[in-house]
Scaffold this motif. Structure first.
Motif, mmCIF file in Angstrom:
data_model
loop_
_atom_site.group_PDB
_atom_site.id
_atom_site.type_symbol
_atom_site.label_atom_id
_atom_site.label_comp_id
_atom_site.label_asym_id
_atom_site.label_seq_id
_atom_site.Cartn_x
_atom_site.Cartn_y
_atom_site.Cartn_z
ATOM 1 N N ARG A 288 27.265 -94.265 -94.209
ATOM 2 C CA ARG A 288 27.601 -93.349 -93.105
ATOM 3 C C ARG A 288 26.818 -92.037 -93.204
ATOM 4 O O ARG A 288 26.419 -91.476 -92.194
ATOM 5 C CB ARG A 288 29.105 -93.096 -93.087
ATOM 6 C CG ARG A 288 29.897 -94.330 -92.695
ATOM 7 C CD ARG A 288 31.385 -94.011 -92.679
ATOM 8 N NE ARG A 288 32.165 -95.187 -92.390
ATOM 9 C CZ ARG A 288 32.907 -95.840 -93.279
ATOM 10 N NH1 ARG A 288 32.945 -95.426 -94.534
ATOM 11 N NH2 ARG A 288 33.605 -96.887 -92.941
ATOM 12 N N TRP B 150 30.882 -98.105 -100.150
ATOM 13 C CA TRP B 150 29.993 -98.165 -98.987
ATOM 14 C C TRP B 150 28.584 -97.658 -99.269
ATOM 15 O O TRP B 150 27.704 -97.771 -98.426
ATOM 16 C CB TRP B 150 30.606 -97.398 -97.818
ATOM 17 C CG TRP B 150 31.731 -98.173 -97.209
ATOM 18 C CD1 TRP B 150 33.032 -98.199 -97.613
ATOM 19 C CD2 TRP B 150 31.630 -99.085 -96.126
ATOM 20 N NE1 TRP B 150 33.754 -99.054 -96.832
ATOM 21 C CE2 TRP B 150 32.908 -99.613 -95.902
ATOM 22 C CE3 TRP B 150 30.586 -99.506 -95.308
ATOM 23 C CZ2 TRP B 150 33.175 -100.538 -94.913
ATOM 24 C CZ3 TRP B 150 30.868 -100.411 -94.310
ATOM 25 C CH2 TRP B 150 32.140 -100.924 -94.125
ATOM 26 N N GLU C 195 27.935 -89.135 -100.321
ATOM 27 C CA GLU C 195 28.527 -89.093 -98.980
ATOM 28 C C GLU C 195 29.871 -88.393 -99.082
ATOM 29 O O GLU C 195 30.674 -88.747 -99.940
ATOM 30 C CB GLU C 195 28.709 -90.522 -98.462
ATOM 31 C CG GLU C 195 29.380 -90.612 -97.107
ATOM 32 C CD GLU C 195 29.485 -92.054 -96.633
ATOM 33 O OE1 GLU C 195 28.436 -92.667 -96.359
ATOM 34 O OE2 GLU C 195 30.618 -92.567 -96.568
ATOM 35 N N TYR D 135 32.558 -89.374 -94.973
ATOM 36 C CA TYR D 135 31.787 -90.259 -94.093
ATOM 37 C C TYR D 135 30.555 -89.589 -93.496
ATOM 38 O O TYR D 135 30.058 -90.020 -92.461
ATOM 39 C CB TYR D 135 32.652 -90.790 -92.946
ATOM 40 C CG TYR D 135 33.729 -91.768 -93.304
ATOM 41 C CD1 TYR D 135 33.944 -92.198 -94.600
ATOM 42 C CD2 TYR D 135 34.546 -92.277 -92.317
ATOM 43 C CE1 TYR D 135 34.949 -93.110 -94.909
ATOM 44 C CE2 TYR D 135 35.553 -93.194 -92.612
ATOM 45 C CZ TYR D 135 35.744 -93.596 -93.907
ATOM 46 O OH TYR D 135 36.733 -94.499 -94.203
#
Length: 164
Positions: A105, A101, A62, A65
């Motif tokens: 995203r 994360w 990623e 984002y």
């Protein structure tokens, strides 16, 4: 590394090929004509390889984002025209990142692309590998049993979707 791991987990009767896109120029609609012979040769080759596929696995990190620029550029070249090799095909997206994360995203950013192309995304289970630097060894082997199980399940769903 994640894409190679995924390929190694597919059933023996499934052909798997990694399609590279690093030689594709920046998308320019002026060079994307209805005649495939007028597209850049690297784009034509890329589209032909995608056309031959029954389904796709997209494995990516990623960036900012979202979808990394080079990958999005390749998708843009493949998405254009009524002859798009992406239309109506099953796709599984997964990602690995050094951050916390796990590419959530980036994967969410693909949903509008899949919708526009009327693709058949395999959404579950999500494969979001965070802190990837701690989960792959130096040879590229994934040493996270939970992630391996999720990848196997996602690939089972993808193979089923490609046989419909």
């Amino acid at each position: 590394m994640l894409l190679k791991v995924a390929g190694s987990l597919l059933p023996d009767d499934v052909d798997f090929e990694i399609v590279k896109y690093d030689d594709i120029p920046v998308y320019n609609e002026d060079h994307d004509t209805p005649k495939a012979s007028e597209r850049p040769a690297s784009v034509t080759k890329f589209r032909e390889l995608l056309e031959a596929a029954d389904a796709f696995i997209i494995a990516s990190p990623e960036y900012n984002y979202s979808i990394p620029g080079g990958l999005k550029n390749a998708i843009d070249w493949a998405s254009r025209g009524k002859d798009s090799p992406l239309m109506h095909k099953p796709v599984a997206v997964m990602g690995a990142t050094q951050g916390l994360w796990g590419t959530v995203r980036m994967q969410a950013a693909f949903l509008p692309v899949f919708t526009f192309l009327n693709m058949n995304p395999v959404l579950q289970p999500e494969v979001l590998i965070a802190q990837a630097q701690n989960k792959f060894d130096d040879a590229g082997h994934l040493n996270d049993d939970m992630a391996l199980g999720l990848i196997k399940k996602k690939l089972e769903h993808l193979v089923s979707a490609s046989k419909v």
